[in-house]
Design a protein around this motif. Structure first.
Motif, mmCIF file in Angstrom:
data_model
loop_
_atom_site.group_PDB
_atom_site.id
_atom_site.type_symbol
_atom_site.label_atom_id
_atom_site.label_comp_id
_atom_site.label_asym_id
_atom_site.label_seq_id
_atom_site.Cartn_x
_atom_site.Cartn_y
_atom_site.Cartn_z
ATOM 1 N N LYS A 10 34.173 34.855 39.341
ATOM 2 C CA LYS A 10 33.292 34.048 39.328
ATOM 3 C C LYS A 10 32.596 33.724 40.820
ATOM 4 C CE LYS A 10 36.179 30.401 39.126
ATOM 5 N NZ LYS A 10 37.346 28.756 38.082
ATOM 6 N N ASN A 15 35.388 35.414 42.744
ATOM 7 C CA ASN A 15 37.112 34.979 42.149
ATOM 8 C C ASN A 15 36.993 35.902 41.300
ATOM 9 O OD1 ASN A 15 39.372 33.765 40.753
ATOM 10 N ND2 ASN A 15 39.126 31.830 41.807
ATOM 11 N N THR A 65 40.397 37.126 38.389
ATOM 12 C CA THR A 65 40.847 36.545 37.504
ATOM 13 C C THR A 65 41.261 36.767 36.344
ATOM 14 O OG1 THR A 65 41.319 34.169 38.402
ATOM 15 C CG2 THR A 65 43.019 34.489 36.490
#
Ligand SMILES: *[C@@H]1O[C@H](CO)[C@@H](O)[C@H](O)[C@H]1NC(C)=O
Ligand SMILES: *[C@@H]1O[C@H](CO)[C@@H](O)[C@H](O)[C@H]1NC(C)=O
Length: 239
Positions: free
Chosen positions: A210, A227, A229
């Protein structure tokens, strides 16, 4: 005899023609290096300082190298791909479509992971980044490889074999705010990339990325965070 004479002329003509052949790619590289010296390497590729540089970024998980599941700490090998435009590196000769230059000769965006320990020890300098590929219109493509240790979230009450580990890496620019250097087109939710190396202990389940823009409280500057993940489970966990 006549034949020999003619041959000699042809050989001479041949040499003369060879002397005039330009090594076109070399000429272009020389021209680009000449146009982009130290100030060019140190400054953003924009005409107006109020403009921003827009960088496309993609993160690839190449390998889960090892991990300590009790601590939730994993060593990952990640590749970052970046693209942007630097018109100072463009050239007019349409016979040459692309050149390749080591990254020390060009401006590169300073986007780094900020929440992991980066371990370089076992990799040579050459491995850490690829030479940049530069197209005639100044579009640049550059990849960087990193080996890093990241702390992952997991449920401490569950055993390792049935746990899901969520490892977040936050990338950001330590120099520029989002009005100066912005990131777009982050490729989202890639599951496994072509150069992903299977690991017999850990299964990659999800990969999400993101781009987050936020205003910092002190200075009201807009910042960009990326971000990334990854979720993985132990390989014996089949649910
Ligand atoms: C630059 O050229 C490449 C092809 O060589 C093209 O794919 C790309 O869209 C061009 N970029 C711009 C900004 O013109
Ligand atoms: C990053 O994304 C993950 C997964 O969506 C989320 O749990 C985490 O809170 C995010 N972290 C930050 C700092 O944005």
């Amino acid at each position: 005899m006549l034949f020999l004479c003619f041959s000699a002329i042809f050989v001479c003509l041949g040499f003369a023609a060879k002397g005039q052949v330009e090594f076109k790619e070399q000429v272009v590289v020389e021209q680009v290096l000449e146009n982009c010296k130290s100030a060019c390497i140190l400054s953003r590729p924009i005409r107006d300082a109020k403009q921003k540089v827009t960088v496309e970024m993609m993160i690839r998980l190449v390998e889960i190298i090892d991990g300590d599941p009790k601590l939730g700490e994993f060593t990952l090998r990640l590749a970052e791909d970046y693209s942007w435009i630097d018109s100072r590196l463009s050239w007019p000769d349409s016979d040459v479509d692309m050149i390749s230059l080591p990254d020390k000769y060009i401006w590169i965006p300073d986007i780094k992971p900020n929440n992991c320990r980066i371990s370089y020890d076992s990799y040579s300098a050459a491995y850490r980044s690829h030479p940049a590929k530069i197209k005639r219109n100044g579009s640049v493509h550059w990849s960087k490889y990193r080996l890093m240790k990241v702390k992952c979230k997991f449920d401490r009450s569950k055993p390792v074999l049935t746990n899901m580990y969520a490892c977040t890496i936050i990338y950001y620019s330590s120099i520029w705010n989002a009005n100066q250097l912005d990131v777009t087109s982050m490729t989202n939710s890639i599951t496994k990339h072509v150069d992903y190396v299977e690991n017999s202990f850990w299964n990659l389940k999800k990969l999400g990325a993101k781009i987050i823009h936020y205003r910092d409280k002190c200075c009201k500057d807009l910042f960009v965070l990326i971000n990334v993940t990854f979720h993985f489970t132990h390989a014996s966990y089949f649910v």
